[in-house]
Design a protein around this motif. Structure first.
Motif, mmCIF file in Angstrom:
data_model
loop_
_atom_site.group_PDB
_atom_site.id
_atom_site.type_symbol
_atom_site.label_atom_id
_atom_site.label_comp_id
_atom_site.label_asym_id
_atom_site.label_seq_id
_atom_site.Cartn_x
_atom_site.Cartn_y
_atom_site.Cartn_z
ATOM 1 N N THR A 7 36.749 38.868 57.422
ATOM 2 C CA THR A 7 35.619 38.279 58.139
ATOM 3 C C THR A 7 35.036 39.291 59.097
ATOM 4 O O THR A 7 35.720 40.220 59.540
ATOM 5 N N PHE A 8 33.738 39.105 59.392
ATOM 6 C CA PHE A 8 33.072 39.957 60.379
ATOM 7 C C PHE A 8 33.031 39.215 61.713
ATOM 8 O O PHE A 8 32.509 38.098 61.801
ATOM 9 N N ILE A 9 33.606 39.835 62.723
ATOM 10 C CA ILE A 9 33.607 39.287 64.081
ATOM 11 C C ILE A 9 32.887 40.283 64.973
ATOM 12 O O ILE A 9 33.123 41.494 64.879
ATOM 13 N N ARG A 88 36.964 31.407 63.057
ATOM 14 C CA ARG A 88 36.025 30.481 63.711
ATOM 15 C C ARG A 88 36.775 29.516 64.638
ATOM 16 O O ARG A 88 36.260 29.118 65.675
ATOM 17 N N VAL A 89 38.000 29.160 64.239
ATOM 18 C CA VAL A 89 38.801 28.293 65.114
ATOM 19 C C VAL A 89 39.121 29.030 66.415
ATOM 20 O O VAL A 89 39.020 28.464 67.510
ATOM 21 N N GLY A 102 41.364 26.916 75.276
ATOM 22 C CA GLY A 102 42.276 27.607 74.354
ATOM 23 C C GLY A 102 41.513 28.429 73.335
ATOM 24 O O GLY A 102 42.068 29.345 72.737
ATOM 25 N N THR A 103 40.226 28.099 73.139
ATOM 26 C CA THR A 103 39.398 28.930 72.264
ATOM 27 C C THR A 103 38.676 29.966 73.131
ATOM 28 O O THR A 103 38.576 29.823 74.352
ATOM 29 N N GLY A 119 31.163 35.003 64.578
ATOM 30 C CA GLY A 119 32.105 35.058 63.458
ATOM 31 C C GLY A 119 31.451 34.540 62.196
ATOM 32 O O GLY A 119 30.720 33.533 62.237
ATOM 33 N N SER A 120 31.685 35.200 61.075
ATOM 34 C CA SER A 120 31.115 34.763 59.793
ATOM 35 C C SER A 120 31.510 33.312 59.530
ATOM 36 O O SER A 120 32.628 32.889 59.828
#
Ligand code: RTP
Length: 150
Positions: A7-9, A88-89, A102-103, A119-120
């Protein structure tokens, strides 16, 4: 059953400006994902428009592209089981008002227009975004701890 994905972040300009790069990387490392691409760059407005082209009809598109190109970002590629959804989470909901504690967004920001990270949202968009931001490719290597993580 999760599959190994990439994934791209990105840490957006506000995240870089606020010194949150290390914090965001730490959360992805702690989770067990593997860093295979990393760069600091200042996107042009054209790159921002291309990256967010799916949102071109939204009324916030102009401001979003201006913001995304306003300073350096840190673009990253992370690899791991189910990393697109799992990433994503870790980021939390788009609007920090809906992001759980928490995120990353739940803990670190309050404004949807300054939500510190990208995030993708799907495997297909991740492939497109990685090809766009890392046309030179990413790094393949054996991580000795991989056997313990997976
Ligand atoms: P991102 O692409 O940045 O990871 O965000 P996302 O998928 O969670 O959300 P998306 O709907 O793709 O929106 C992209 C970015 O646009 C900004 N936004 N502003 N003013 C507004 O109502 C609004 N809505 C979205 C946010 O910075 C969001 O991350």
């Amino acid at each position: 059953m999760s599959k190994t994905e990439r994934t791209f972040i990105a840490v957006k300009p506000d995240g870089v400006q606020r010194g949150l790069v290390g914090e965001i990387i730490r959360r992805f490392e702690n989770k067990g994902y593997k860093l295979v691409g990393l760069k600091l760059l200042k996107p042009t407005v054209e790159q921002a428009q291309q990256h967010y082209s799916d949102l071109s009809s939204k009324k916030f598109f102009g401001g979003l592209c201006e913001y995304f190109s306003s300073g350096p970002i840190v673009g990253m590629v992370w690899e791991g089981l189910g990393v697109v959804k799992g990433g994503r989470v870790l980021l939390g909901a788009t609007n920090p008002a809906d992001s759980l504690p928490g995120t990353i967004r739940g803990d670190l920001c309050i404004d949807v227009g300054r939500n510190v990270c990208h995030g993708s949202d799907a495997v297909e968009s991740a492939e497109k975004e990685i090809a766009f931001w890392f046309p030179e490719g990413v790094v393949s290597y054996n991580n000795h701890s991989e056997g313990q993580i997976y």
